[in-house]
Design a protein around this motif. Structure first.
Motif: not given
Length: 160
Positions: A105-125
């Motif tokens: 999953m990291i290989v397939e979409r690791g950076q995409e997941d990071w970018d998505s969650e970074f935008g959705r969860f500002p407090r956690l980041f």
């Protein structure tokens, strides 16, 4: 116009609980935020799930240090969501364990997941600048594996 995620407006600090749930077993929770598990063995500690940033991971480490000074040698990551794994570097664990499916999953979409969650969860980041990059395991397994923390055996299984 797309409706924003409720989590984007959630900027309040959460109350942390660090609860012993069994002998040498602890649950780190923060009102539903990504949780971490702690397993204390005879000679070392395993953490389950790393948190979103090294800043949040340090909160787990601070709680662990209230109950043991044993080294954190293993970090087990059950799946790949950025809010669960990008704090891995804070633990300094020489062994980062993940299933081969989660690694893919990291290989397939690791950076995409990071970018998505970074935008959705500002407090956690908050403190995201301390994240050194995607979290990669040092050890992968396909179905199951056992880890020994001294005499304490921890069985890890990929259930699907």
């Amino acid at each position: 116009m797309a409706k924003s995620f409720a989590s984007q407006g959630d900027m309040e600090e959460k109350t942390i609980s660090f609860t012993e749930i069994g002998e040498g077993l602890y649950a780190f929770t923060a009102e539903g935020d990504p949780n971490s598990g702690v397993i204390i063995g005879d000679d070392s500690v395993m953490i389950i799930e790393a948190q979103a940033t090294p800043r949040l991971a340090q909160k787990v480490i601070d709680c662990v240090r209230t109950v043991t000074d044993k080294p954190i040698t293993h970090l087990a990551l059950t799946h790949y969501h950025a809010v669960r794994v990008l704090g891995a570097s804070a633990f300094g664990a020489p062994n980062i364990i993940m299933s081969d499916v989660a690694r893919s999953m990291i290989v397939e979409r690791g950076q995409e997941d990071w970018d998505s969650e970074f935008g959705r969860f500002p407090r956690l980041f908050e403190g995201h600048e301390s994240i050194p990059g995607l979290t990669w395991p040092s050890t992968v397994f396909s179905q199951s594996m056992s880890v020994y923390l001294g005499n304490r055996r921890v069985d890890l299984m990929h259930l699907g």
